[in-house]
Motif scaffolding. Structure first.
Motif, PDB file in Angstrom:
ATOM      1  N   CYS A 101      69.079  16.344 -24.085  1.00 34.67           N
ATOM      2  CA  CYS A 101      69.272  15.325 -23.047  1.00 34.67           C
ATOM      3  C   CYS A 101      70.239  14.247 -23.514  1.00 34.67           C
ATOM      4  O   CYS A 101      71.138  13.837 -22.762  1.00 34.67           O
ATOM      5  CB  CYS A 101      67.932  14.696 -22.664  1.00 34.67           C
ATOM      6  N   TYR A 102      70.082  13.798 -24.735  1.00 35.06           N
ATOM      7  CA  TYR A 102      70.931  12.745 -25.284  1.00 35.06           C
ATOM      8  C   TYR A 102      72.394  13.180 -25.314  1.00 35.06           C
ATOM      9  O   TYR A 102      73.281  12.448 -24.868  1.00 35.06           O
ATOM     10  CB  TYR A 102      70.437  12.383 -26.688  1.00 35.06           C
ATOM     11  N   LEU A 103      72.646  14.375 -25.825  1.00 28.74           N
ATOM     12  CA  LEU A 103      74.034  14.853 -25.909  1.00 28.74           C
ATOM     13  C   LEU A 103      74.633  15.114 -24.532  1.00 28.74           C
ATOM     14  O   LEU A 103      75.814  14.814 -24.300  1.00 28.74           O
ATOM     15  CB  LEU A 103      74.122  16.104 -26.776  1.00 28.74           C
TER      16      LEU A 103
ATOM     17  N   VAL B 189      63.500  13.822 -13.337  1.00 25.85           N
ATOM     18  CA  VAL B 189      64.413  12.777 -13.815  1.00 25.85           C
ATOM     19  C   VAL B 189      63.684  11.861 -14.800  1.00 25.85           C
ATOM     20  O   VAL B 189      64.250  11.450 -15.815  1.00 25.85           O
ATOM     21  CB  VAL B 189      64.996  11.970 -12.632  1.00 25.85           C
ATOM     22  N   SER B 190      62.431  11.555 -14.516  1.00 20.25           N
ATOM     23  CA  SER B 190      61.664  10.686 -15.411  1.00 20.25           C
ATOM     24  C   SER B 190      61.486  11.311 -16.797  1.00 20.25           C
ATOM     25  O   SER B 190      61.456  10.589 -17.805  1.00 20.25           O
ATOM     26  CB  SER B 190      60.304  10.350 -14.806  1.00 20.25           C
ATOM     27  N   THR B 191      61.408  12.628 -16.854  1.00 15.42           N
ATOM     28  CA  THR B 191      61.301  13.317 -18.138  1.00 15.42           C
ATOM     29  C   THR B 191      62.598  13.161 -18.927  1.00 15.42           C
ATOM     30  O   THR B 191      62.577  12.875 -20.131  1.00 15.42           O
ATOM     31  CB  THR B 191      60.982  14.813 -17.921  1.00 15.42           C
ATOM     32  N   VAL B 192      63.713  13.324 -18.251  1.00 20.67           N
ATOM     33  CA  VAL B 192      65.019  13.143 -18.895  1.00 20.67           C
ATOM     34  C   VAL B 192      65.141  11.707 -19.398  1.00 20.67           C
ATOM     35  O   VAL B 192      65.562  11.468 -20.536  1.00 20.67           O
ATOM     36  CB  VAL B 192      66.168  13.477 -17.917  1.00 20.67           C
ATOM     37  N   GLN B 193      64.765  10.760 -18.570  1.00 23.05           N
ATOM     38  CA  GLN B 193      64.844   9.353 -18.948  1.00 23.05           C
ATOM     39  C   GLN B 193      64.015   9.084 -20.207  1.00 23.05           C
ATOM     40  O   GLN B 193      64.477   8.404 -21.122  1.00 23.05           O
ATOM     41  CB  GLN B 193      64.358   8.474 -17.804  1.00 23.05           C
TER      42      GLN B 193
ATOM     43  N   GLU C 154      68.365  18.415 -13.144  1.00 23.64           N
ATOM     44  CA  GLU C 154      68.615  19.622 -12.352  1.00 23.64           C
ATOM     45  C   GLU C 154      68.984  20.794 -13.254  1.00 23.64           C
ATOM     46  O   GLU C 154      68.473  21.904 -13.089  1.00 23.64           O
ATOM     47  CB  GLU C 154      69.742  19.357 -11.347  1.00 23.64           C
ATOM     48  N   GLU C 155      69.854  20.539 -14.224  1.00 18.53           N
ATOM     49  CA  GLU C 155      70.292  21.607 -15.129  1.00 18.53           C
ATOM     50  C   GLU C 155      69.151  22.166 -15.971  1.00 18.53           C
ATOM     51  O   GLU C 155      69.068  23.366 -16.213  1.00 18.53           O
ATOM     52  CB  GLU C 155      71.391  21.063 -16.047  1.00 18.53           C
TER      53      GLU C 155
ATOM     54  N   PHE D 112      71.350  11.290 -15.343  1.00 17.41           N
ATOM     55  CA  PHE D 112      69.974  11.749 -15.526  1.00 17.41           C
ATOM     56  C   PHE D 112      69.634  12.818 -14.496  1.00 17.41           C
ATOM     57  O   PHE D 112      68.971  13.809 -14.808  1.00 17.41           O
ATOM     58  CB  PHE D 112      68.985  10.586 -15.400  1.00 17.41           C
ATOM     59  N   GLU D 113      70.102  12.608 -13.280  1.00 13.76           N
ATOM     60  CA  GLU D 113      69.826  13.551 -12.197  1.00 13.76           C
ATOM     61  C   GLU D 113      70.463  14.919 -12.481  1.00 13.76           C
ATOM     62  O   GLU D 113      69.832  15.961 -12.257  1.00 13.76           O
ATOM     63  CB  GLU D 113      70.333  12.987 -10.862  1.00 13.76           C
TER      64      GLU D 113
END
Length: 65
Positions: free
Chosen positions: A12-14, A34-38, A28-29, A23-24
């Motif tokens: 996610c960071y990269l 989105v909250s998990t990515v955040q 999706e990818e 984030f969206e």
């Protein structure tokens, strides 16, 4: 520094920092919320900042002014 991150945090960071994905787009990818990515990115930033601070501290000890 990046070795401190979990695989999900690193991914996610990269994707966000190096590939300038939102984030969206990352959510999706990867098929997650989105909250998990955040959360992954926030934790990654915290770990990277802490590692950078430690590195800076150790460099000052090795090369005092």
């Amino acid at each position: 520094m990046l070795a401190e991150l979990t695989e999900k945090q690193l991914t996610c960071y990269l994707l966000h920092v190096a590939h300038t994905r939102t984030f969206e787009q990352i959510a999706e990818e990867l098929g997650v919320k989105v909250s998990t990515v955040q959360t992954h990115i926030e934790r990654a930033r915290e770990k990277v900042a802490a590692a950078a601070k430690e590195l800076n501290k150790s460099e000052k000890l090795q090369h005092p002014l």
